[in-house]
Each structure stands twice: as structure tokens, then as C-alpha cells.
Write a protein that holds these residues in place. Sequence first.
Motif, PDB file in Angstrom:
ATOM      1  N   LEU A 287       0.847  -1.187   0.000  1.00 37.73           N
ATOM      2  CA  LEU A 287       0.000   0.000   0.000  1.00 37.73           C
ATOM      3  C   LEU A 287       0.888   1.245   0.000  1.00 37.73           C
ATOM      4  CD1 LEU A 287      -2.298  -1.205   2.926  1.00 37.73           C
ATOM      5  CD2 LEU A 287      -2.734  -1.480   0.484  1.00 37.73           C
ATOM      6  N   ILE A 288       0.708   2.081  -1.002  1.00 35.00           N
ATOM      7  CA  ILE A 288       1.488   3.322  -1.082  1.00 35.00           C
ATOM      8  C   ILE A 288       0.569   4.462  -0.683  1.00 35.00           C
ATOM      9  CG2 ILE A 288       2.877   4.801  -2.569  1.00 35.00           C
ATOM     10  CD1 ILE A 288       3.255   2.338  -4.410  1.00 35.00           C
ATOM     11  N   GLY A 289       0.859   5.106   0.433  1.00 39.44           N
ATOM     12  CA  GLY A 289       0.001   6.184   0.922  1.00 39.44           C
ATOM     13  C   GLY A 289       0.567   7.547   0.564  1.00 39.44           C
ATOM     14  N   ILE A 290      -0.259   8.369  -0.099  1.00 40.38           N
ATOM     15  CA  ILE A 290       0.167   9.720  -0.492  1.00 40.38           C
ATOM     16  C   ILE A 290      -0.941  10.676  -0.082  1.00 40.38           C
ATOM     17  CG2 ILE A 290       0.790  11.192  -2.450  1.00 40.38           C
ATOM     18  CD1 ILE A 290       1.614   8.621  -3.934  1.00 40.38           C
ATOM     19  N   GLU A 291      -0.587  11.780   0.568  1.00 41.10           N
ATOM     20  CA  GLU A 291      -1.619  12.745   0.981  1.00 41.10           C
ATOM     21  C   GLU A 291      -2.316  13.310  -0.252  1.00 41.10           C
ATOM     22  OE1 GLU A 291      -0.315  15.873   3.574  1.00 41.10           O
ATOM     23  OE2 GLU A 291      -0.805  14.731   5.376  1.00 41.10           O
ATOM     24  N   ASP A 292      -3.623  13.588  -0.124  1.00 41.85           N
ATOM     25  CA  ASP A 292      -4.399  13.972  -1.312  1.00 41.85           C
ATOM     26  C   ASP A 292      -4.108  15.390  -1.789  1.00 41.85           C
ATOM     27  OD1 ASP A 292      -5.683  15.393   0.617  1.00 41.85           O
ATOM     28  OD2 ASP A 292      -7.548  14.232   0.558  1.00 41.85           O
ATOM     29  N   ASN A 293      -3.134  16.062  -1.180  1.00 41.30           N
ATOM     30  CA  ASN A 293      -2.735  17.361  -1.744  1.00 41.30           C
ATOM     31  C   ASN A 293      -1.593  17.208  -2.749  1.00 41.30           C
ATOM     32  OD1 ASN A 293      -0.635  16.769  -0.058  1.00 41.30           O
ATOM     33  ND2 ASN A 293      -0.811  18.613   1.214  1.00 41.30           N
ATOM     34  N   LYS A 294      -1.262  15.947  -3.117  1.00 41.16           N
ATOM     35  CA  LYS A 294      -0.192  15.727  -4.092  1.00 41.16           C
ATOM     36  C   LYS A 294      -0.717  14.886  -5.254  1.00 41.16           C
ATOM     37  CE  LYS A 294       2.653  14.563  -0.451  1.00 41.16           C
ATOM     38  NZ  LYS A 294       2.245  15.527   0.564  1.00 41.16           N
ATOM     39  N   PRO A 295      -1.732  15.378  -5.987  1.00 38.57           N
ATOM     40  CA  PRO A 295      -2.333  14.548  -7.046  1.00 38.57           C
ATOM     41  C   PRO A 295      -1.335  14.176  -8.135  1.00 38.57           C
ATOM     42  CG  PRO A 295      -3.146  16.814  -7.153  1.00 38.57           C
ATOM     43  CD  PRO A 295      -2.374  16.700  -5.886  1.00 38.57           C
TER      44      PRO A 295
ATOM     45  N   ALA B 185       3.158   0.648 -15.347  1.00 38.64           N
ATOM     46  CA  ALA B 185       4.224   0.376 -16.312  1.00 38.64           C
ATOM     47  C   ALA B 185       5.085  -0.796 -15.857  1.00 38.64           C
ATOM     48  CB  ALA B 185       5.086   1.621 -16.502  1.00 38.64           C
ATOM     49  N   ALA B 186       5.283  -0.927 -14.558  1.00 40.19           N
ATOM     50  CA  ALA B 186       6.123  -2.007 -14.048  1.00 40.19           C
ATOM     51  C   ALA B 186       5.331  -3.310 -13.935  1.00 40.19           C
ATOM     52  CB  ALA B 186       6.700  -1.620 -12.693  1.00 40.19           C
ATOM     53  N   GLY B 187       4.021  -3.242 -14.180  1.00 39.76           N
ATOM     54  CA  GLY B 187       3.194  -4.435 -14.098  1.00 39.76           C
ATOM     55  C   GLY B 187       3.030  -4.959 -12.680  1.00 39.76           C
ATOM     56  N   GLU B 188       3.087  -4.039 -11.699  1.00 36.84           N
ATOM     57  CA  GLU B 188       2.951  -4.454 -10.306  1.00 36.84           C
ATOM     58  C   GLU B 188       1.506  -4.288  -9.852  1.00 36.84           C
ATOM     59  OE1 GLU B 188       5.201  -5.837  -8.633  1.00 36.84           O
ATOM     60  OE2 GLU B 188       7.204  -5.140  -9.222  1.00 36.84           O
ATOM     61  N   ASP B 189       1.170  -4.832  -8.698  1.00 35.43           N
ATOM     62  CA  ASP B 189      -0.194  -4.676  -8.186  1.00 35.43           C
ATOM     63  C   ASP B 189      -0.219  -3.831  -6.915  1.00 35.43           C
ATOM     64  OD1 ASP B 189       1.093  -6.375  -6.551  1.00 35.43           O
ATOM     65  OD2 ASP B 189      -0.493  -7.878  -6.419  1.00 35.43           O
ATOM     66  N   PHE B 190       0.736  -2.893  -6.812  1.00 35.92           N
ATOM     67  CA  PHE B 190       0.760  -2.023  -5.635  1.00 35.92           C
ATOM     68  C   PHE B 190      -0.441  -1.088  -5.682  1.00 35.92           C
ATOM     69  CE2 PHE B 190       5.666  -1.995  -6.295  1.00 35.92           C
ATOM     70  CZ  PHE B 190       5.724  -3.336  -5.958  1.00 35.92           C
ATOM     71  N   ALA B 191      -1.055  -0.841  -4.531  1.00 38.97           N
ATOM     72  CA  ALA B 191      -2.189   0.087  -4.472  1.00 38.97           C
ATOM     73  C   ALA B 191      -1.678   1.467  -4.085  1.00 38.97           C
ATOM     74  CB  ALA B 191      -3.204  -0.401  -3.457  1.00 38.97           C
ATOM     75  N   VAL B 192      -1.948   2.454  -4.933  1.00 37.47           N
ATOM     76  CA  VAL B 192      -1.592   3.836  -4.593  1.00 37.47           C
ATOM     77  C   VAL B 192      -2.833   4.478  -3.987  1.00 37.47           C
ATOM     78  CG1 VAL B 192      -0.845   6.059  -5.484  1.00 37.47           C
ATOM     79  CG2 VAL B 192       0.091   3.945  -6.450  1.00 37.47           C
ATOM     80  N   ILE B 193      -2.744   4.890  -2.730  1.00 40.26           N
ATOM     81  CA  ILE B 193      -3.926   5.356  -2.015  1.00 40.26           C
ATOM     82  C   ILE B 193      -3.724   6.785  -1.568  1.00 40.26           C
ATOM     83  CG2 ILE B 193      -5.399   4.945  -0.015  1.00 40.26           C
ATOM     84  CD1 ILE B 193      -4.058   2.021  -0.190  1.00 40.26           C
ATOM     85  N   GLU B 194      -4.698   7.633  -1.900  1.00 38.22           N
ATOM     86  CA  GLU B 194      -4.608   9.016  -1.438  1.00 38.22           C
ATOM     87  C   GLU B 194      -5.272   9.123  -0.069  1.00 38.22           C
ATOM     88  OE1 GLU B 194      -5.094  12.006  -4.853  1.00 38.22           O
ATOM     89  OE2 GLU B 194      -5.298  10.014  -5.739  1.00 38.22           O
TER      90      GLU B 194
END
Lengths: 550, 191
Positions: free
Chosen positions: A203-211, A223-232
Motif C-alpha cells: 500500500l502506497i500512501g500519499i496525501e491527497d494534496n499531491k495529485p 508500467a512495471a506491471g505491479e499490483d501495488f495500491a496507490v492510495i490518497e
Amino acid sequence: MPMNLFTFKGGVKPPTHKTQSVGLPIAVAPLPSRLVVPLHQSIGGTPQPVVAAGDKVLKGQLVGEADGWISAAVHAPTSGTVLEVGPHVQPHPSGLDAPCVVIAPDGQDRWIERQPFDHAAASPDETRRHLQRSGVVGLGGAVFPTHGKLTPAKSVAMAELVINGAECEPFITCDDLLMRERADDVVRGIGIFRDLLQPQKVLIGIEDNKPQAAAAMRAAVAAAGEDFAVIEVPTLYPAGGAKQLIRVLTGKEVPAAKRSTDLGVQCFNVATAYTAWRAIAHGEPVVSRLVTVAGNVRQARNYEVPIGAPMDEVLALAGPQPDTDGIVMGGPMMGFLVPDSRAPVVKATNCLIAHSARLFPPKAPEMPCIRCGACAEVCPHELQPFELYWFARAKNFGKTQEYALFDCIECGCCSYVCPSRIPLVHYFRFAKSEIWAREREKNAADEAKARYEFKQWRDEREKAEKAERLAKAAANQVSRKAAEATGEAPADAEKAAKTAAIQAAMERAKAQREAAQPKNTESLTPEQQQATAEIEARRAAAHLGDSEQP
Amino acid sequence: MEILLAIAIMALGAVVLGAALGFASVKFKVEGDPLVDKIEAILPQTQCGQCGYPGCKPYAEAIAKGECDINRCPPGGTEGVQRLADLLGREVKPLDAEEKPKAVAVIDENTCIGCTLCIQACPVDAIVGAAKQMHTIIAQQCTGCELCLPPCPVECISMQPIGENIENWKWKHPILAIKPVPPAVHAKEAA
Ligand code: SF4
Ligand code: SF4
Ligand code: SF4
Ligand code: SF4
């Protein structure tokens, strides 16, 4: 993103001041006049210097070797000559010195031979060791050696790997820019962590002020074909605290006494993942880092700064305003005013803020606590800062620990909202360092006591042994005298047996001696035999004389 | 008559309870003296004898018996006195000696003749060396008791204060950390 997020208690929303430094792309800072590379840049053992004054070094060459498992190597940030290895001022609130390697750059910035590391072929242990050798540490600010966090717990299956791109502290944008510009490398670095820890999800957590950063990361993951979840995650300070981000993304609460691995979670910063990938794929150790230079400057910007560059030279790149009166390292919430602006940029330096009275007006004097409870409301760890404050101020450290002082992450939310302007975090830091100092003293005293008692015991034993020896000798003398006087063996049966045993042993020894007589004594002339017999006789006499004396 | 009865009852009660207490004190006797242990836990274990007793434990025993003051231990400092006072409910007294900064002993290795006298003096075995060999002190284990100084025949041992470093640096109490106000601010305030 269709995902249920959790929330943490408390938190504040200070002005973010982030837009000033995201306008321009990352710039590579020019080489400074000299680099002062502290040997101790991570949690754990202080690396041992492996260079000396006068040595020529190349960029990326090892200058400090890791000391123990929790310790990370330190490298030359550019090519040049080592001027000295000695104490220099540190970026630390104390303003004290610590050992550093000082390098005069030769301007050529020549790398060592960079060897990519084939981590697919290497064992997990070798990969961890490679990261240690490359000096990869947590770049979010805690600088814990990364390899030390890459071993899954034995008891619990690794459920989630949390990647921290939240960057909640005002002014700081270096992770934002890193994700925007170098998302591919970040994602590949996360892949390495995933391979080592084998979590169920990432799980990759990024604050929603960095769209923009979130979009770049999503594209890189795809692009890397990974299944990581990017979550704001909602923008709320301190969402970027490791424990808070873990809470928001997984709902798990990490208690102070436990490590997150015990709950099947591990957390890394995005910049750490980036440097791990550079170390693996390019054989580049950590010799620089991204630093946000902001605050009271003409043009705030993110720079890639070689480790060891003097802070004042880095700040000069952004053009500080004339009324600048100091440098804050880290953000305004958790950072500190650097006592000496010549201190070097280190792996923990994510941000330099030019300080001025206009930007940070001096606080009005502290007032008594009115027990309004505002501090407790915003504390993300649900502590009671006003109680902690009261006990810390009274130096009642036992009580501060009862009130879970060590759960406090020093986020500064409580000080931020306190209407009485009480520097609460300062009190908590004071209490913590006093408790640590006492712990050290207690340990030293316990060790001294144990050593003292051992020495006393040894002295006693030596005394007893000496007394025993003397008593024995005296007894021998008495019995011999008695034997001489009566002309016969002592009457005591036990003693007789002993004497017999000794006699037998002497016989045996004599027999052995005779058996071991050199061969060349067998065919001797009568004169020679005569001579040896005389010598033997003298020797026997001398021996007798010897044994007369105890 | 009644009063005699009352006195008799009270006396009987006293005798019974006294016997019970006496029995309990024998039966449930606590090994060692917990108070001595608590006092000893506060003492710095430097074993220097500056308190006038041959070590920390004898001093702790003397305090427990009420034979001496709580302000005799210079290595423990004012803070040690404070903590003893808190433990024992006694009054805080100023330290009976001058407070010295913490120090460790250092042997001048060029002068040392290897006589082993300091090894015998060191209460915590912090000195290593052998006869006619140069001796040296393990700084981490030295408590700074100074007992090795007088026996040295060539006076090659000296005490080096342990300065503040990043490892042992402490945050100061916020109220005590008063900084002088620069004159410019005064001027502004006056205006
Ligand atoms: S916010 Fe400040 S004044 Fe209010 S209870 Fe907390 S410490 Fe006291
Ligand atoms: S600094 Fe500590 S006490 Fe204050 S809000 Fe943060 S965690 Fe709570
Ligand atoms: S003065 Fe203090 S440290 Fe020295 S022996 Fe006495 S109690 Fe121990
Ligand atoms: S080395 Fe000297 S000062 Fe240090 S503990 Fe031993 S006797 Fe005391």
C-alpha cells in the motif's frame, strides 16, 4: 480509489507552505568548497573510519564501515582528497561535535566502479548486506538502517508493506518531487522490499494534496506491471507519521513497546525505496539526497545535495532574504533550529528552512496551563499532554512514564494548539532525555556493583586459598618434624596411605626417568661412568638439600 | 471492679497481640534489609569511600540505621541527596563536599612502569596490565573513584572529565533555558 480508510485520532491542519517549492524541477546542487561527512548518520553503531588524511577518494568510495548489524556504511559523496578525520559541528540541537571525514572535492566527481547487484540471484541475506554496505537508511527522517527492517517476523505473516509518500510536514516537498520525477525507480525499489518481505499487499500512501505525485506513481506501478495500491489519504498532520499512516491504511494500532513487524506490517519512505533501487541496480551507495530549501528565500526549490555539504552553502542556492536569522532543519513542526549553520547536510536532512522573525514570529511568553484539553484533543496518540507536561515540569519522571511519555512521537500538534503557548514538546524531550540518562547511569552503576562484588569475592577466594596453602605447608612441616623425631612414618593411617601413594608415585617417576635415559649412556668408558656416578650423587645430595626446605 | 476488668481485658489483648506480632516477625522474617537495598540502588556504586565508609553498601547500611547523614556521597551529587531524601522522608541537605564533574582515570602509558599497584587499588577491575607491562584503563568501566591515583609511584594516572557529547547530551529544562534577549528586541519593545 475504492478503499475504506481508517482514521487516527486528533491531528491538526497547519498551513502547508508547499506550493512555493514545487514550481521548479529538482536541481542538482553544485559541489561545495568542502564536504564534512559525519560518520554517525544512522541509528545504531558509529561506523569506523577506513580512510585517513591525505587519501584520495572516489565518489561512492567507502569511508566509514558499518559497526555491527544495526549500523550503515558511509561513503565519499564526490571524488577528492581527505583533508582530515576529526570532530566537526553536527546538525543536532546540541550544536556539539562528532567525528567526520572532511573531503576537498577535486571537481571531477569521478565514481568508483559501480557494480550492479543481481538481487534475483542473491539470497535475501546477501541483498540485506548489500543495502547495509551501500548505506541505505530510512530517509523519512528516522535514519534507521533499512536492511534491519527487511527481515520478516517469524511469528506473524507479513500482511502489508506500507510505503510512506504522505509527507505531511509543512514546507517539505522533496518526496513529492521525487515521486513526480523518479517514480519508476521508486516503484522498482518498492519491488525489492516486496521481494524480501513477501507481504500479501503493498500500500502506497500519499496525501491527497499531491495529485501529480499520486498520478505519476500510479503510472509507474502500471508500467512495471505491479499490483501495488496507490492510495490518497486525507491531508491531516501527522498522517505521514509511520504509525499514523499504518493506522489509516490498515487499521492497525502499533503500541509503543512493539515493532510494527510484530503486527505483520512494515513501513518505508519513498525516498528510501529510491536509494535502495539505485544501490541494487546501479551499485550507487547513498551519497546525496533530495533537500527542500524553502522558507524565507527568493526561490524555494528541491535540490539533490551531496551528503556533507555545509547548510549555509545549500541555503545560499535558494537566495535567502536579508532578514534570515537561522536555519531550521526538518519542518516547522518537528524540526529544530540548527545551532551552527555550517553544519553539514546529512541523510536525515529532508528540508532546510530559512528562519526569520517575519515567517516565524517569536512566541509570546508561556502562560500557565488552563487545562482546556485542546492538546489532548489533537494528540494522535491519545495522550494527555497537559498531564505529561505537569509531571515533566516537576521532574516527576516516573509519572510521565505512567502516562505513556514514550508513546509520544513529538509531532508537535499539542504545542501547536496550546492557547497558553506552552512548549509542550520541549518538556517531553527534556523528560525523555533525563530518563535515558538515568537509565544509562543505572546500568553503569549496576555493572560497577557487579564488578566490585566479583572483585571482593575474588579477593576473599585468594585470601582463603593463600591461608589454605600456608596451613598445608605448616602441617607438612609439623608432620615431617614428627617423623624425624620418632624415626618412623606417622601413625595416622590416612597419612600413611598418602605417604605410600607419594612414595609409589616417586618410584614410578624414577622408573620412568630411568627408562627414558638417553641411549648414549649405555656404552660408556669406566672413567665416564665414574664421572656420571659422581654427578648423580651430587645431584641427589642437592635434591635432598632442596627437599629439606619447605 | 469494672475498671479492673477492663484493664485486665486490655492487658490480655496486648499480650495476645504482642505474642502474635512476635511470632509473625520470626516466622515471616524478610531476608536482608529491603531498605538497605533501596538506598543502595540510589548510590552510584563508585565504591570510592569518600563518604567515610568502605564502599556504597556500608554507607547504605549506615543510612538505614540512621547513623549518618544522607549528604555524604560526592559522586551521587545533589540529585542523589534529593532522591535519598525522597526515599527516606528526610530533609534535603546541601552536599557535604564539592560536586565534581564526572571523570575517568587515564594512565600516561609512556610513564607507567608496570608495578600493578593501581590494579590492586581499583575496586571495579577497570585496569588491565601485568607486572612490568604497560597498564591501561578501560574507560567504559572506570567509575572515576580516584582510588588508583595515590598508589601510583610515578604519578602517571590523571583524571579526565567526561565532557558533553552527542550521546550523553540532554535537553535542558525549558524554564531554566533562558536565553539573553538581543538588544535589538529590547529596542523594538521599548518603541
Ligand atoms: S492546550 Fe495548553 S493550556 Fe490547554 S490543557 Fe493543554 S497544555 Fe494546558
Ligand atoms: S507531541 Fe506527543 S503529546 Fe503532543 S500531540 Fe504529538 S504525540 Fe501527542
Ligand atoms: S561516596 Fe558514594 S560512591 Fe563513594 S563509596 Fe560512598 S556511597 Fe559509594
Ligand atoms: S581506574 Fe582508577 S578511577 Fe577508575 S574505577 Fe579504577 S581505581 Fe577508580
